[in-house]
Motif scaffolding. Structure first.
Motif, PDB file in Angstrom:
ATOM      1  N   TYR A 191       0.479  -1.208  -0.129  1.00 30.66           N
ATOM      2  CA  TYR A 191      -0.211   0.335   0.126  1.00 30.66           C
ATOM      3  C   TYR A 191       0.887   0.762  -0.150  1.00 30.66           C
ATOM      4  O   TYR A 191       0.673   2.059  -1.002  1.00 30.66           O
ATOM      5  CB  TYR A 191      -0.759  -0.173   1.151  1.00 30.66           C
ATOM      6  N   TRP A 192       2.157   1.099   1.001  1.00 30.50           N
ATOM      7  CA  TRP A 192       2.526   2.882   0.996  1.00 30.50           C
ATOM      8  C   TRP A 192       3.502   2.974  -0.698  1.00 30.50           C
ATOM      9  O   TRP A 192       3.687   3.631  -0.530  1.00 30.50           O
ATOM     10  CB  TRP A 192       3.716   2.967   2.764  1.00 30.50           C
ATOM     11  N   SER A 193       4.304   1.941  -0.147  1.00 28.56           N
ATOM     12  CA  SER A 193       4.878   2.020  -1.419  1.00 28.56           C
ATOM     13  C   SER A 193       4.362   2.951  -2.415  1.00 28.56           C
ATOM     14  O   SER A 193       5.337   3.199  -3.214  1.00 28.56           O
ATOM     15  CB  SER A 193       5.653   0.565  -2.036  1.00 28.56           C
ATOM     16  N   GLU A 194       3.786   1.846  -2.736  1.00 24.43           N
ATOM     17  CA  GLU A 194       2.377   2.506  -4.593  1.00 24.43           C
ATOM     18  C   GLU A 194       2.147   3.640  -4.680  1.00 24.43           C
ATOM     19  O   GLU A 194       2.478   4.456  -4.934  1.00 24.43           O
ATOM     20  CB  GLU A 194       1.421   1.633  -4.404  1.00 24.43           C
ATOM     21  N   ARG A 195       2.349   4.135  -3.077  1.00 21.37           N
ATOM     22  CA  ARG A 195       2.300   6.083  -3.191  1.00 21.37           C
ATOM     23  C   ARG A 195       3.046   6.277  -2.325  1.00 21.37           C
ATOM     24  O   ARG A 195       2.842   7.578  -2.085  1.00 21.37           O
ATOM     25  CB  ARG A 195       0.977   6.528  -1.984  1.00 21.37           C
ATOM     26  N   GLY A 196       3.941   6.381  -2.868  1.00 21.89           N
ATOM     27  CA  GLY A 196       5.773   6.749  -2.732  1.00 21.89           C
ATOM     28  C   GLY A 196       6.370   7.265  -1.030  1.00 21.89           C
ATOM     29  O   GLY A 196       7.029   8.105  -0.787  1.00 21.89           O
ATOM     30  N   VAL A 197       5.671   6.254  -0.362  1.00 22.90           N
ATOM     31  CA  VAL A 197       5.838   6.673   1.101  1.00 22.90           C
ATOM     32  C   VAL A 197       6.685   5.501   1.779  1.00 22.90           C
ATOM     33  O   VAL A 197       6.683   4.577   1.645  1.00 22.90           O
ATOM     34  CB  VAL A 197       4.423   6.282   2.230  1.00 22.90           C
ATOM     35  N   PRO A 198       7.844   6.372   2.450  1.00 28.10           N
ATOM     36  CA  PRO A 198       8.692   5.108   2.879  1.00 28.10           C
ATOM     37  C   PRO A 198       8.233   4.738   3.935  1.00 28.10           C
ATOM     38  O   PRO A 198       7.865   4.841   5.034  1.00 28.10           O
ATOM     39  CB  PRO A 198      10.111   6.178   3.136  1.00 28.10           C
TER      40      PRO A 198
ATOM     41  N   ASP B   7      11.746   4.810  17.219  1.00 25.59           N
ATOM     42  CA  ASP B   7      13.504   4.039  15.991  1.00 25.59           C
ATOM     43  C   ASP B   7      12.507   3.794  14.832  1.00 25.59           C
ATOM     44  O   ASP B   7      13.999   4.435  13.501  1.00 25.59           O
ATOM     45  CB  ASP B   7      13.782   2.336  16.604  1.00 25.59           C
ATOM     46  N   ILE B   8      11.899   3.228  14.105  1.00 23.82           N
ATOM     47  CA  ILE B   8      11.667   3.395  12.050  1.00 23.82           C
ATOM     48  C   ILE B   8      11.656   5.237  12.139  1.00 23.82           C
ATOM     49  O   ILE B   8      11.986   5.222  11.581  1.00 23.82           O
ATOM     50  CB  ILE B   8      10.342   2.829  12.465  1.00 23.82           C
ATOM     51  N   ALA B   9      10.727   5.940  13.488  1.00 19.93           N
ATOM     52  CA  ALA B   9      10.672   7.840  12.863  1.00 19.93           C
ATOM     53  C   ALA B   9      11.680   7.700  13.034  1.00 19.93           C
ATOM     54  O   ALA B   9      11.702   8.497  12.055  1.00 19.93           O
ATOM     55  CB  ALA B   9      10.122   7.462  13.972  1.00 19.93           C
ATOM     56  N   ASP B  10      12.802   7.691  13.750  1.00 21.38           N
ATOM     57  CA  ASP B  10      13.961   8.201  13.772  1.00 21.38           C
ATOM     58  C   ASP B  10      14.618   7.791  12.661  1.00 21.38           C
ATOM     59  O   ASP B  10      15.259   8.485  11.431  1.00 21.38           O
ATOM     60  CB  ASP B  10      15.052   7.346  14.742  1.00 21.38           C
TER      61      ASP B  10
ATOM     62  N   ARG C 268      13.892  10.572   9.804  1.00 20.67           N
ATOM     63  CA  ARG C 268      13.368  11.615  10.780  1.00 20.67           C
ATOM     64  C   ARG C 268      13.137  12.492   9.304  1.00 20.67           C
ATOM     65  O   ARG C 268      12.655  13.522   8.686  1.00 20.67           O
ATOM     66  CB  ARG C 268      14.331  12.160  11.233  1.00 20.67           C
ATOM     67  N   GLU C 269      14.407  13.148   8.419  1.00 21.50           N
ATOM     68  CA  GLU C 269      14.122  13.834   7.603  1.00 21.50           C
ATOM     69  C   GLU C 269      12.616  13.514   6.854  1.00 21.50           C
ATOM     70  O   GLU C 269      12.607  15.018   6.307  1.00 21.50           O
ATOM     71  CB  GLU C 269      15.507  13.477   6.548  1.00 21.50           C
ATOM     72  N   HIS C 270      12.125  12.931   6.463  1.00 18.89           N
ATOM     73  CA  HIS C 270      11.321  13.033   5.333  1.00 18.89           C
ATOM     74  C   HIS C 270       9.855  13.440   6.002  1.00 18.89           C
ATOM     75  O   HIS C 270       9.025  13.977   5.792  1.00 18.89           O
ATOM     76  CB  HIS C 270      11.346  11.226   5.242  1.00 18.89           C
ATOM     77  N   GLY C 271      10.126  13.401   7.554  1.00 16.65           N
ATOM     78  CA  GLY C 271       8.594  14.169   8.440  1.00 16.65           C
ATOM     79  C   GLY C 271       7.760  12.688   8.506  1.00 16.65           C
ATOM     80  O   GLY C 271       6.354  13.390   9.401  1.00 16.65           O
ATOM     81  N   TYR C 272       8.016  12.033   7.153  1.00 22.12           N
ATOM     82  CA  TYR C 272       6.758  11.196   8.139  1.00 22.12           C
ATOM     83  C   TYR C 272       7.010   9.526   6.917  1.00 22.12           C
ATOM     84  O   TYR C 272       8.184   9.599   7.203  1.00 22.12           O
ATOM     85  CB  TYR C 272       5.181  11.340   6.818  1.00 22.12           C
ATOM     86  N   CYS C 273       6.722   8.483   7.820  1.00 20.72           N
ATOM     87  CA  CYS C 273       6.772   6.980   6.365  1.00 20.72           C
ATOM     88  C   CYS C 273       5.199   5.920   7.307  1.00 20.72           C
ATOM     89  O   CYS C 273       4.786   6.486   8.323  1.00 20.72           O
ATOM     90  CB  CYS C 273       8.012   6.110   7.381  1.00 20.72           C
TER      91      CYS C 273
ATOM     92  N   LEU D  80       3.139   6.693  10.056  1.00 19.52           N
ATOM     93  CA  LEU D  80       3.211   7.635  11.828  1.00 19.52           C
ATOM     94  C   LEU D  80       4.484   8.961  11.295  1.00 19.52           C
ATOM     95  O   LEU D  80       4.523   9.275  10.033  1.00 19.52           O
ATOM     96  CB  LEU D  80       5.119   7.328  11.941  1.00 19.52           C
ATOM     97  N   VAL D  81       3.792   9.696  11.923  1.00 19.31           N
ATOM     98  CA  VAL D  81       4.140  11.321  11.647  1.00 19.31           C
ATOM     99  C   VAL D  81       5.228  12.473  12.534  1.00 19.31           C
ATOM    100  O   VAL D  81       4.395  11.814  13.869  1.00 19.31           O
ATOM    101  CB  VAL D  81       2.589  12.387  11.450  1.00 19.31           C
TER     102      VAL D  81
END
Ligand code: HEM
Length: 531
Positions: free
Chosen positions: A46-53, A80-83, A86-91, A102-103
């Motif tokens: 789902y996420w990769s199809e929408r370009g979300v890491p 740990d995942i969010a860290d 981090r630069e992206h602001g969400y994943c 995660l935001v």
């Protein structure tokens, strides 16, 4: 919440087998297994199809394997995942096949928690009529949550807190007296003479302050004296530990709920021990009966709920009746939300000050000067004047991070930043990640109360530091929790000095299995009389 030991690991394995097992068995008969694997992979793309890491994920299990095997707490794993992103602001990530966003970008957090609250008003936790203690503010959804929140919001207004303060100060005085005794028991001889102090004189602040918070919630929420500071074997203390203990069966339910909420709620047992469950129900029942019979008015939480109950009317779909069970659920959630968070934050702050005598002295100077100004008394008004005490606690909240997550479920498809968040997506605001972001808090591991001056606050995004969450679903008890922490710190610093002892751990190991952060060996510091 989930305290996991060897039996818990067994439960995790069981949970994994329960989910993966059937598919594995079918694998002998191949075709359907390939179909199931394809379905799982499809959901997890789902996420990769929408370009979300996203981090890597396992079929059916998703990204939560370290949590299922007890290697990491749920919160720590998310941090740990969010860290990492981090630069992206969400994943994105997956719990089983369920997607979660995660935001950790302050502007996106603001949109979800406040501006577009109408699209994110629930946490998505299941509640069940057969499990009355599940019907509390943290879990309730939609109009039932709104209805109850409106009725309980007056509990912690400034006016109410001022009325409650004498009760709170009694517990604070008891904390001070018990600290003196504990230090004496530990060999510190603090009460008598500094010279007589023996080599160790260490006290576990985490355990002591846990007793303080139980007594405080007992007094403020239930109007009873739990006696935990006086008696280490008080029944309430055992019950408060039960709240944070999970059997393998309950852990299994917890994990299944993480994979799919409906799976977990199908199981025939409750989220908390039946003994603990009964204790809270009986306690609320007897408290309410006693007050009705003797017409007791105490201006506390039980009174507020009883008054709200007497006004109950209207549409049952939008209204939650304040039955004794529902009242007990609210008292119960105060125990879950209001113990370790408060006790370990104060313990952490004292522990940091034990490593920084100059800071400790500045805090003590402020405390003693304000108490002097108020005729030697610890008063509500005096606590409000203690600016540095406030700022060291804020810094404790930032670094210890007891409320590092705010959870929501999207109820209406909404564009957040550049991400389209579709209905039914779980969303977690990882405030911990913002609190440790060096671009927001330079040299983030340094304990520095100057980060919380009015000027410093003005210079950062208002959602960059949100230890109590934000928006209409912000912590109900933020003001109470801050006052309770301030009182505890003042009662300790006024009469005692804290230093490193032989068993002092500069960076205490944190329990990987607890939901809220908890030091494995407590917070041991050496205590002596303030000279
Ligand atoms: C250091 C202490 C505490 C911290 C850091 C903390 C943090 C939080 C956070 C992060 C939330 C979620 C907010 C959101 O989703 O936006 C929350 C909710 C809540 N907290 Fe606290 N909390 C603390 C103490 C307490 C205490 C002492 C109580 C009760 C006496 C309490 C009762 C609640 C309740 C009932 C909610 C749910 C509010 C709702 O959904 O309407 N908390 N808290």
């Amino acid at each position: 919440m989930a305290v996991l030991d060897a039996t818990g690991v067994l439960a995790a394995v069981l949970a994994a087998l329960l989910v993966v097992g059937p598919f594995a068995m079918i694998s002998c008969t191949n075709g359907p297994t390939m179909g199931a694997l394809w379905w799982s992979r499809r959901r997890q793309s789902y996420w990769s199809e929408r370009g979300v890491p996203t981090p890597p994920s396992l079929p059916f299990v998703g990204s939560i394997w370290p949590v299922m095997t007890g290697r990491k707490s749920f919160a720590q794993h998310l941090y740990d995942i969010a860290d990492h992103f981090r630069e992206h602001g969400y994943c994105g990530m997956y719990s089983g096949v369920q997607r979660t966003l995660l935001v950790f970008d302050p502007e996106m957090a603001k949109q979800i928690l406040c501006k577009d609250f109408g699209s994110f008003h629930d946490r998505g936790f299941p509640t069940s009529d057969s499990d009355p203690l599940s019907q509390h503010l943290i879990s309730l959804s939609g109009s039932k949550w709104r209805n109850l929140r409106n009725r309980l919001s007056p509990t912690f207004t400034s006016g109410k807190l001022k009325l409650m303060f004498p009760l709170m100060r009694d517990v604070g005085d008891q904390l001070n007296a018990t600290m003196a005794k504990e230090a004496h028991k530990a060999g510190g001889e603090v009460v008598h003479s500094k010279e007589a102090q023996k080599a160790d004189g260490e006290v576990d602040l985490s355990a002591l302050l846990h007793r303080y918070t139980v007594d405080m919630i007992g007094s403020i929420a239930f109007g009873i004296n739990c006696n935990c500071l006086v008696d280490e074997n008080a029944e309430f203390l055992a019950m408060s530990r039960g709240v944070f203990t999970t059997t393998p069966a309950q852990f299994l339910r917890f994990m299944l709920m993480a994979i799919h909420p409906k799976l977990g709620s199908l199981l025939p047992f409750k989220l908390v021990f039946s003994k603990v469950h009964r204790f809270f129900l009986d306690l609320m029942r007897s408290t309410v009966e006693h007050r009705e019979k003797h017409e007791v008015v105490r201006n506390d939480f039980v009174d507020i709920m009883m008054q709200a109950r007497d006004k109950d009317h209207g549409d049952p779909d939008n209204n939650i009746a304040l039955t004794t069970e529902v009242m007990a659920a609210q008292g119960f959630i105060f125990f879950v939300a209001g113990l370790d968070n408060v006790s370990n934050t104060v313990a952490y702050v004292v522990h940091r000050m034990a490593q920084d005598p100059a800071l400790q002295q500045r805090v003590a100077d402020e405390v003693l000067a304000v108490i002097n100004k108020h005729a030697g008394e610890v008063t509500y008004e005096g606590l409000k004047e203690m600016d540095l005490v406030d700022r060291v606690l804020q810094e404790g909240l930032r670094l210890w991070s007891p409320g590092g997550l705010a959870m929501r479920k999207c109820n209406k498809t909404t564009m957040v930043g550049d991400v389209l968040v579709e209905k039914d997506t779980n969303v977690m605001i990882v405030s911990h990640c913002m609190h440790k972001n060096p671009a927001i808090f330079p040299d983030p591991e340094r304990f520095d109360p100057e980060r919380h001056t009015a000027e410093a606050r003005q210079q950062r995004h208002p959602y960059a530091f949100i230890p109590f969450g934000e928006g209409p679903r912000v912590c109900l008890a933020e003001r109470f929790a801050l006052l309770e922490m301030k009182l505890a710190l003042v009662m300790l610093v006024r009469d005692f000095e804290f230093a490193r002892g032989p068993r002092f751990e500069a960076s205490p190991a944190v329990d990987t299995k607890a939901f809220f952060p908890r030091p494995v060996n407590g917070f041991l510091v050496r205590v002596q009389n303030r000279g």
